[in-house]
Enzyme design. Structure first.
Site, PDB file in Angstrom:
ATOM      1  N   SER A 121     -12.704   4.517  -1.157  1.00 23.33           N
ATOM      2  CA  SER A 121     -12.899   5.909  -0.727  1.00 23.33           C
ATOM      3  C   SER A 121     -14.044   5.993   0.268  1.00 23.33           C
ATOM      4  O   SER A 121     -14.095   6.916   1.063  1.00 23.33           O
ATOM      5  CB  SER A 121     -13.313   6.798  -1.900  1.00 23.33           C
ATOM      6  OG  SER A 121     -12.369   6.805  -2.897  1.00 23.33           O
ATOM      7  N   HIS A 142      -5.385   4.893   0.777  1.00 24.87           N
ATOM      8  CA  HIS A 142      -6.285   5.619  -0.120  1.00 24.87           C
ATOM      9  C   HIS A 142      -5.490   6.547  -1.027  1.00 24.87           C
ATOM     10  O   HIS A 142      -4.918   7.537  -0.579  1.00 24.87           O
ATOM     11  CB  HIS A 142      -7.305   6.411   0.711  1.00 24.87           C
ATOM     12  CG  HIS A 142      -8.315   7.122  -0.109  1.00 24.87           C
ATOM     13  ND1 HIS A 142      -8.651   8.440   0.078  1.00 24.87           N
ATOM     14  CD2 HIS A 142      -9.071   6.699  -1.166  1.00 24.87           C
ATOM     15  CE1 HIS A 142      -9.562   8.795  -0.799  1.00 24.87           C
ATOM     16  NE2 HIS A 142      -9.839   7.766  -1.563  1.00 24.87           N
ATOM     17  N   GLU A 154      -3.575   8.499   1.814  1.00 22.28           N
ATOM     18  CA  GLU A 154      -4.054   8.448   3.192  1.00 22.28           C
ATOM     19  C   GLU A 154      -3.888   7.020   3.702  1.00 22.28           C
ATOM     20  O   GLU A 154      -4.388   6.082   3.071  1.00 22.28           O
ATOM     21  CB  GLU A 154      -5.528   8.877   3.248  1.00 22.28           C
ATOM     22  CG  GLU A 154      -5.722  10.332   2.817  1.00 22.28           C
ATOM     23  CD  GLU A 154      -7.173  10.806   2.826  1.00 22.28           C
ATOM     24  OE1 GLU A 154      -7.405  11.962   3.170  1.00 22.28           O
ATOM     25  OE2 GLU A 154      -8.076  10.018   2.460  1.00 22.28           O
ATOM     26  N   ASN A 193     -11.357  14.195   1.675  1.00 21.49           N
ATOM     27  CA  ASN A 193     -12.741  14.290   1.193  1.00 21.49           C
ATOM     28  C   ASN A 193     -13.699  14.728   2.303  1.00 21.49           C
ATOM     29  O   ASN A 193     -14.672  15.443   2.060  1.00 21.49           O
ATOM     30  CB  ASN A 193     -13.206  12.942   0.626  1.00 21.49           C
ATOM     31  CG  ASN A 193     -12.448  12.565  -0.640  1.00 21.49           C
ATOM     32  OD1 ASN A 193     -11.791  13.412  -1.250  1.00 21.49           O
ATOM     33  ND2 ASN A 193     -12.502  11.299  -1.034  1.00 21.49           N
TER      34      ASN A 193
HETATM   35  P1  NAI Z   1     -12.889   0.900 -11.965  1.00 20.05           P
HETATM   36  O1  NAI Z   1     -14.272   0.470 -12.195  1.00 20.05           O
HETATM   37  O2  NAI Z   1     -12.227   1.782 -12.966  1.00 20.05           O
HETATM   38  O3  NAI Z   1     -11.960  -0.376 -11.782  1.00 20.05           O
HETATM   39  C1  NAI Z   1     -12.328  -1.517 -11.050  1.00 20.05           C
HETATM   40  C2  NAI Z   1     -11.707  -2.714 -11.719  1.00 20.05           C
HETATM   41  O4  NAI Z   1     -11.914  -3.854 -10.885  1.00 20.05           O
HETATM   42  C3  NAI Z   1     -12.331  -3.039 -13.088  1.00 20.05           C
HETATM   43  O5  NAI Z   1     -11.320  -3.159 -14.061  1.00 20.05           O
HETATM   44  C4  NAI Z   1     -13.042  -4.360 -12.851  1.00 20.05           C
HETATM   45  O6  NAI Z   1     -13.066  -5.208 -13.983  1.00 20.05           O
HETATM   46  C5  NAI Z   1     -12.198  -4.960 -11.738  1.00 20.05           C
HETATM   47  N1  NAI Z   1     -12.855  -6.023 -10.992  1.00 20.05           N
HETATM   48  C6  NAI Z   1     -14.180  -6.186 -10.747  1.00 20.05           C
HETATM   49  N2  NAI Z   1     -14.381  -7.314 -10.040  1.00 20.05           N
HETATM   50  C7  NAI Z   1     -13.167  -7.866  -9.848  1.00 20.05           C
HETATM   51  C8  NAI Z   1     -12.735  -9.055  -9.203  1.00 20.05           C
HETATM   52  N3  NAI Z   1     -13.592  -9.877  -8.597  1.00 20.05           N
HETATM   53  N4  NAI Z   1     -11.413  -9.340  -9.218  1.00 20.05           N
HETATM   54  C9  NAI Z   1     -10.532  -8.524  -9.829  1.00 20.05           C
HETATM   55  N5  NAI Z   1     -10.884  -7.375 -10.443  1.00 20.05           N
HETATM   56  C10 NAI Z   1     -12.195  -7.058 -10.447  1.00 20.05           C
HETATM   57  O7  NAI Z   1     -12.891   1.589 -10.490  1.00 20.05           O
HETATM   58  P2  NAI Z   1     -11.853   2.642  -9.904  1.00 20.05           P
HETATM   59  O8  NAI Z   1     -12.332   4.009 -10.169  1.00 20.05           O
HETATM   60  O9  NAI Z   1     -10.477   2.253 -10.274  1.00 20.05           O
HETATM   61  O10 NAI Z   1     -12.077   2.400  -8.330  1.00 20.05           O
HETATM   62  C11 NAI Z   1     -11.571   1.277  -7.671  1.00 20.05           C
HETATM   63  C12 NAI Z   1     -11.553   1.537  -6.187  1.00 20.05           C
HETATM   64  O11 NAI Z   1     -10.752   2.686  -5.919  1.00 20.05           O
HETATM   65  C13 NAI Z   1     -12.918   1.823  -5.581  1.00 20.05           C
HETATM   66  O12 NAI Z   1     -12.971   1.288  -4.280  1.00 20.05           O
HETATM   67  C14 NAI Z   1     -12.948   3.341  -5.499  1.00 20.05           C
HETATM   68  O13 NAI Z   1     -13.777   3.837  -4.480  1.00 20.05           O
HETATM   69  C15 NAI Z   1     -11.487   3.645  -5.178  1.00 20.05           C
HETATM   70  N6  NAI Z   1     -11.036   4.981  -5.541  1.00 20.05           N
HETATM   71  C16 NAI Z   1     -11.408   5.550  -6.725  1.00 20.05           C
HETATM   72  C17 NAI Z   1     -10.955   6.810  -7.062  1.00 20.05           C
HETATM   73  C18 NAI Z   1     -11.343   7.435  -8.362  1.00 20.05           C
HETATM   74  O14 NAI Z   1     -11.084   8.645  -8.538  1.00 20.05           O
HETATM   75  N7  NAI Z   1     -11.935   6.709  -9.278  1.00 20.05           N
HETATM   76  C19 NAI Z   1     -10.076   7.584  -6.155  1.00 20.05           C
HETATM   77  C20 NAI Z   1      -9.688   6.857  -4.973  1.00 20.05           C
HETATM   78  C21 NAI Z   1     -10.179   5.627  -4.679  1.00 20.05           C
END
Ligand code: NAI
Length: 415
Positions: A121, A142, A154, A193
């Site tokens: 994001s 996105h 997006e 956003n």
């Molecule tokens: P999250 O923290 O819930 O999930 C991230 C996952 O990646 C975790 O399960 C973690 O164990 C895993 N991970 C960490 N290092 C890793 C590696 N080296 N290899 C494989 N997996 C690994 O985070 P979330 O909220 O799902 O966000 C993920 C991405 O999506 C971020 O870039 C965030 O900015 C983006 N995003 C998040 C939104 C939201 O509402 N939370 C909305 C849109 C985009």
């Protein structure tokens, strides 16, 4: 495009990744879901199964839960997971070095035709493309939370993306049942956003300038614009005070490395103007629902109830005052061919549940009236940030040509 996407890899099985994997599997794709531990992966599978069960109960799943589950395989071996895939999307934590490292590692193993997408994001995808030897095939994709339900995606073009790869991701999004919008430049915040952020920021500035109380601004947005939540309510709900404080240092670091990420300099000045207030609220723990107190009070930390905002509070505030700067920023985006008017409206309708697009609203109110409100703000507010209020030349040209919106038959749209 010389290949068909069949096998995909989703890296990161957290909040977003597990939902994205589910959407792919529901649409017939074979998915490798990768994370760093088997425990995280089995929890992700449980969540997917639960969500599929809910969809089956509602009768929206075309097949049985097990058939969809069979298309998802999980692994902690990243390189293994990408060896035979046509498409990769990463949804790992928001750390540029981590995302770059992952893309660099898989670059040597994934098939040459494979497209890499990032669900970031708030990081420049262009810098992730530079970490690979296939920058033309790195695209922003996105999603919005929860990916299973939110229709907006997006699709972001970086400095290096090929039109072919961009089109492929755009078409893929449609095949997944989503409504993609095209973002022609890798800019900070992309569209939904970024444009909504201007509304939130102007709401704060109106409060800071003593023009209206948060409850009055929220009431005007709720009752006159029919938004599901006003900007202060939404800020409490999403914890944007917290998000802005933690994103700020990261943003400053990135802008040093990649200044093109923010081509609209007046926007930075405008955002800076509210940071002192944000930081004060952050230091006092006024983070919103999370701490039980933000612009409104909640029964206990983490428990959201809809703030009581009687309609009478809407009387004084004209909602155009709140959204005019966002209309102006939208005009700037259109002028620079970053996105179309229609896609801005789609982004706000699907990403922020606007009942009507922002630019449809501008056309309805009359672009001459939008310009008047902006000029009045520019005249009244003598601060470094007030440059954002100077009506954009695209908006001024429309008005000069008599394209005033619905009443004249043409504005941002033709009628
Ligand atoms: P999250 O923290 O819930 O999930 C991230 C996952 O990646 C975790 O399960 C973690 O164990 C895993 N991970 C960490 N290092 C890793 C590696 N080296 N290899 C494989 N997996 C690994 O985070 P979330 O909220 O799902 O966000 C993920 C991405 O999506 C971020 O870039 C965030 O900015 C983006 N995003 C998040 C939104 C939201 O509402 N939370 C909305 C849109 C985009």
């Amino acid at each position: 495009m010389g290949f068909e996407i069949r096998n995909v890899c989703v890296i990161g099985a957290g909040l977003m990744g597990h939902g994205i994997a589910q959407v792919f599997a529901m649409n017939g794709y074979q998915v490798s879901l990768v994370d760093i531990s088997d425990d995280i992966l089995s929890k992700a599978l449980e969540k997917i199964k639960w969500s599929l069960g809910k969809l089956a109960e509602k009768g929206v799943l075309k097949e049985d839960v097990e058939s969809v589950m069979k298309r998802i395989r999980t692994t902690v071996n990243l390189l293994d997971a990408v060896r035979d895939v046509d498409f990769v999307i990463e949804a790992v934590p928001e750390k540029l070095d981590l995302k770059n490292k992952i893309f660099a590692e898989i670059d040597s193993v994934a098939p040459r035709h494979c497209i890499f997408c990032s669900n970031t994001s708030g990081l420049p995808i262009t810098l992730m493309a530079e970490a690979t030897k296939r920058p033309d095939k790195v695209i922003g994709m996105h999603w919005f939370n929860p990916p299973q339900l939110m229709r907006l995606v997006e699709v972001i073009k970086t400095k290096y993306s090929s039109d072919d790869a961009l089109r492929t991701v755009f078409e893929l999004s449609k095949k997944l049942g989503k409504t993609p919008i095209l973002v022609n430049r890798d800019i900070r915040g992309f569209i939904a956003n970024r444009v909504y952020g201007v509304i939130g920021n102007e709401a704060l500035l109106m409060y800071l300038r003593g023009e209206a109380e948060p409850i009055e601004i929220d009431a005007a947005c709720r009752y006159k614009l029919k938004l599901p939540l006003g900007p202060f309510e939404l800020s409490d709900f999403t914890g944007s005070v917290d998000i802005r404080v933690s994103a700020r240092t990261l943003m400053e670091e990135i802008l040093k490395r990649y200044p093109e990420w923010e081509p609209h300099k007046e926007l930075l000045e405008f955002e800076n103007a509210t940071f002192k207030l944000i930081k004060e609220r952050y230091d006092k723990g006024l983070l919103g629902v999370k701490t039980g107190q933000g612009f409104y009070k909640y029964p206990e930390p983490g428990k959201w109830v809809r703030p009581d905002i009687p309609e009478k509070y809407a009387e004084k505030t004209d909602p155009l005052e709140v959204v005019a700067p966002a209309i102006n920023v939208s005009a700037w985006l259109i002028k620079n061919r970053i996105v179309t008017a229609q896609d801005i409206d789609t982004a706000l309708k699907l990403g922020y549940n606007f009942p009507m697009g922002l630019l449809e609203y501008a056309d309805l109110i009359g672009l001459d009236n939008v310009v008047k409100v902006l000029e009045a703000k520019a005249e009244k507010v003598k601060e470094p940030y007030s440059a954002i209020y100077n009506p954009d030349e695209f908006l001024l040209t429309l008005v000069k040509e008599g394209k005033l919106g619905k009443k004249s038959g043409e504005g941002f749209y033709k009628y």
